[in-house]
Design a protein around this motif. Sequence first.
Motif, PDB file in Angstrom:
ATOM      1  N   ARG A   1       8.246  93.566 -32.169  1.00  0.00           N
ATOM      2  CA  ARG A   1       8.406  92.278 -31.493  1.00  0.00           C
ATOM      3  C   ARG A   1       9.528  92.405 -30.474  1.00  0.00           C
ATOM      4  NH1 ARG A   1       9.434  87.844 -35.641  1.00  0.00           N
ATOM      5  NH2 ARG A   1       7.270  88.313 -36.153  1.00  0.00           N
ATOM      6  N   GLY A   2       9.232  92.019 -29.239  1.00  0.00           N
ATOM      7  CA  GLY A   2      10.229  92.065 -28.179  1.00  0.00           C
ATOM      8  C   GLY A   2       9.594  91.768 -26.841  1.00  0.00           C
ATOM      9  N   ALA A   3      10.434  91.365 -25.888  1.00  0.00           N
ATOM     10  CA  ALA A   3       9.979  91.038 -24.528  1.00  0.00           C
ATOM     11  C   ALA A   3       8.895  89.967 -24.539  1.00  0.00           C
ATOM     12  CB  ALA A   3       9.508  92.285 -23.791  1.00  0.00           C
ATOM     13  N   GLY A   4       8.991  89.042 -25.500  1.00  0.00           N
ATOM     14  CA  GLY A   4       8.050  87.932 -25.560  1.00  0.00           C
ATOM     15  C   GLY A   4       6.683  88.267 -26.134  1.00  0.00           C
ATOM     16  N   ARG A   5       6.518  89.462 -26.695  1.00  0.00           N
ATOM     17  CA  ARG A   5       5.227  89.871 -27.262  1.00  0.00           C
ATOM     18  C   ARG A   5       5.437  90.540 -28.610  1.00  0.00           C
ATOM     19  NH1 ARG A   5       2.407  93.786 -23.199  1.00  0.00           N
ATOM     20  NH2 ARG A   5       1.070  94.092 -24.996  1.00  0.00           N
ATOM     21  N   GLU A   6       4.389  90.517 -29.390  1.00  0.00           N
ATOM     22  CA  GLU A   6       4.370  91.252 -30.649  1.00  0.00           C
ATOM     23  C   GLU A   6       3.161  92.178 -30.613  1.00  0.00           C
ATOM     24  OE1 GLU A   6       4.966  90.447 -35.410  1.00  0.00           O
ATOM     25  OE2 GLU A   6       4.570  88.756 -34.088  1.00  0.00           O
ATOM     26  N   VAL A   7       3.404  93.482 -30.774  1.00  0.00           N
ATOM     27  CA  VAL A   7       2.327  94.472 -30.679  1.00  0.00           C
ATOM     28  C   VAL A   7       2.230  95.251 -31.984  1.00  0.00           C
ATOM     29  CG1 VAL A   7       2.452  94.703 -28.172  1.00  0.00           C
ATOM     30  CG2 VAL A   7       3.860  96.167 -29.605  1.00  0.00           C
ATOM     31  N   GLU A   8       1.015  95.637 -32.338  1.00  0.00           N
ATOM     32  CA  GLU A   8       0.808  96.415 -33.565  1.00  0.00           C
ATOM     33  C   GLU A   8       1.088  97.883 -33.301  1.00  0.00           C
ATOM     34  OE1 GLU A   8      -3.944  97.445 -33.252  1.00  0.00           O
ATOM     35  OE2 GLU A   8      -3.288  95.908 -34.640  1.00  0.00           O
TER      36      GLU A   8
END
Length: 167
Positions: free
Chosen positions: A134-141
């Motif tokens: 989670r970071g920079a306004g996004r959450e990535v798998e």
Amino acid sequence: MPYEWITPDPGDATSPLHEVHLWPHRSLPKRGFAGFIGGTFVLLLLPLYPAIGSPVLWGLLPFLMGTLWLLYWAIQRSYRDGDVLEELRIWKDRARLERHARHRATQDWEANPHWVEVVLHATGGPVPNYVTLRGAGREVEIGAFLSDEERVDLYHDLSRYLPARGA
């Protein structure tokens, strides 16, 4: 394990501090594929042995060879579909995740590692022990194709280099 930490080059000022590559697990490595197809071919020929010299041979042969071809095609398709590589690189000022998949555009995400958070979703994700960044306004798998235990190990490994919390 289907992920590997890459040792950075100390002489290169542009190389990342930490780098990990992840890929899906292969239950049948490519080097065992030829042996498997060859063994299957021999086993499919066993029922044809008594039919040698009779018209029954020509009735059975297309179906048995079609079965072999279908098995070959299915395993090759599995290899192509699982041709995925995720690369996470962490520098002092940024973290970058790239996902390379066959016949798809490269997906990437970048954030400041100071603000990146590693999250372990024990439940509620598409798979148990789902790991996200989670970071920079996004959450990535990351590493969704790994086994449950491997995702937990990955979470602990990533927690050494990035802030972490469980969900």
